[in-house]
Design an enzyme around this catalytic site. Structure first.
Site, short mmCIF file in Angstrom:
data_model
loop_
_atom_site.label_atom_id
_atom_site.label_comp_id
_atom_site.label_asym_id
_atom_site.label_seq_id
_atom_site.Cartn_x
_atom_site.Cartn_y
_atom_site.Cartn_z
N SER A 10 0.80 -1.64 -0.23
CA SER A 10 -0.14 -0.05 -0.17
C SER A 10 0.72 0.98 -0.11
O SER A 10 0.56 2.19 -0.52
CB SER A 10 -0.97 -0.33 1.25
OG SER A 10 0.13 -0.67 2.78
N CYS A 72 2.64 -7.05 1.30
CA CYS A 72 2.10 -6.41 2.32
C CYS A 72 0.93 -7.59 2.90
O CYS A 72 0.20 -8.33 2.16
CB CYS A 72 1.59 -5.87 1.17
SG CYS A 72 0.02 -5.54 2.12
N GLU A 153 4.34 6.25 7.54
CA GLU A 153 3.68 6.46 6.30
C GLU A 153 4.54 7.93 6.24
O GLU A 153 5.47 8.43 5.63
CB GLU A 153 2.96 6.03 5.95
CG GLU A 153 2.47 6.06 4.49
CD GLU A 153 3.31 4.89 3.36
OE1 GLU A 153 3.35 5.76 2.39
OE2 GLU A 153 3.37 4.24 3.99
N CYS A 185 2.82 -7.08 9.59
CA CYS A 185 3.18 -5.72 8.93
C CYS A 185 4.21 -5.19 8.04
O CYS A 185 5.32 -4.94 8.81
CB CYS A 185 2.70 -4.97 9.69
SG CYS A 185 2.26 -2.78 8.42
N1 DGL Z 1 2.47 -2.64 5.01
C1 DGL Z 1 1.08 -3.43 4.60
C2 DGL Z 1 0.52 -4.61 5.95
O1 DGL Z 1 2.22 -5.13 5.66
C3 DGL Z 1 -0.33 -2.53 5.72
C4 DGL Z 1 -0.69 -1.12 6.13
C5 DGL Z 1 -1.97 -0.39 5.46
O2 DGL Z 1 -1.97 -0.46 4.55
O3 DGL Z 1 -1.95 -0.45 6.06
O4 DGL Z 1 0.03 -4.91 5.78
#
Ligand code: DGL
Length: 269
Positions: A10, A72, A153, A185
């Site tokens: 994302s 992700c 972010e 995450c």
């Molecule tokens: N980096 C993402 C993950 O591993 C998602 C973070 C997001 O967009 O909420 O879940």
């Protein structure tokens, strides 16, 4: 073999995985897509996450990628199977969850594993389900930590704000007495140091990005897809919305030879 590896997330989180892949496979060309327009995925519905995953997967396929890494956890939890079904068996699709579960299954010292992730990943219960299959006697304690990905972010890490938020989440009764913690995450490796400080080395904090990168390397070797050329690799970065945070982070990870390309893939297909 010289075709690029497609990687998506994302936002900047998947860069932790892309960077780890770059370390173990320095000759691979990478195409990265950060869906910054829809970030955070963690608060979206399963339908939306599946839809984004298919669109991005199709884009990376059209770019000639030889494999796609869903960097992700949220998209891996909710979009992996759909993307596999959509693109067929010709293109290997790799997720970030299975390698971590496999890694845990080889750690007999783990008895109580904590999982922190977005709301959507925790709601899917995919880690608990897969860990229980791999390790029937294991206790899994999952906690949604929705503020962390947007915080990272926005560039908030290694400061007082991130420390307060991280400490508040990790003090949750749910995570009491865990012996290991999965950063489920791909944004979270950026706050691994702060998490480690909270636990003062008493909890094993899994380096998920390197576990995933090692797995990608191994899978590509088995499939005979490793780039044998010793040429300087070319990396391309696409974003669905140009954000300052993404620009700064790509610079941090990949040095100054990067060009961010704004790409709208939503009204096609
Ligand atoms: N980096 C993402 C993950 O591993 C998602 C973070 C997001 O967009 O909420 O879940």
């Amino acid at each position: 073999m010289q075709s690029p590896i497609g990687i998506f997330d994302s936002g900047i989180g998947g860069l932790t995985v892309a960077n780890a892949i770059r370390q173990v496979m320095p000759h691979e060309n990478l195409i990265y897509f950060g869906d910054t327009a829809h970030m955070p995925y963690g608060d979206k519905s399963a339908e939306a996450i599946k839809y984004y995953s298919l669109k991005i997967g199709k884009f990376l396929q059209e770019k000639g990628c030889k494999a796609i890494v869903i960097a992700c956890n949220t998209a891996s939890s909710l979009g992996y199977q759909d993307l596999k079904d959509f693109l067929g068996d010709d293109l290997p699709i790799l997720n970030v969850i299975d390698p971590v579960v496999e890694f845990c299954s080889l750690q007999p010292q783990y008895h109580k594993i904590g999982v922190i992730a977005t709301k959507a990943t925790i709601k899917s219960d995919v880690y608990a389900k897969k860990l229980k299959i791999a390790l029937p006697n294991i206790e899994v304690k999952s906690l949604a930590t929705p503020l962390l990905a947007p915080m990272i972010e926005e560039g908030f890490f290694n400061n007082n704000i991130s420390k307060t938020i991280i400490n508040t989440y990790l003090s949750s009764a749910k995570l009491k007495k865990i012996d290991s913690l999965i950063l489920a995450c791909t944004h979270y490796p950026l706050i691994r140091k702060e998490i480690n400080e909270f636990y003062q080395g008493k909890v094993d904090i899994l380096n998920t990005a390197t576990i995933v990168a090692d797995d990608v390397k191994q899978k590509l070797e088995v499939l005979n897809l490793t780039n044998t050329s010793k040429e300087e690799p070319k990396h391309q970065f696409f974003v669905s919305d140009k954000t300052k945070a993404f620009e700064t982070s790509t610079q941090l990870f990949f040095g100054d030879k990067i060009n961010l390309t704004l790409k709208n893939i939503w009204d096609k297909v």
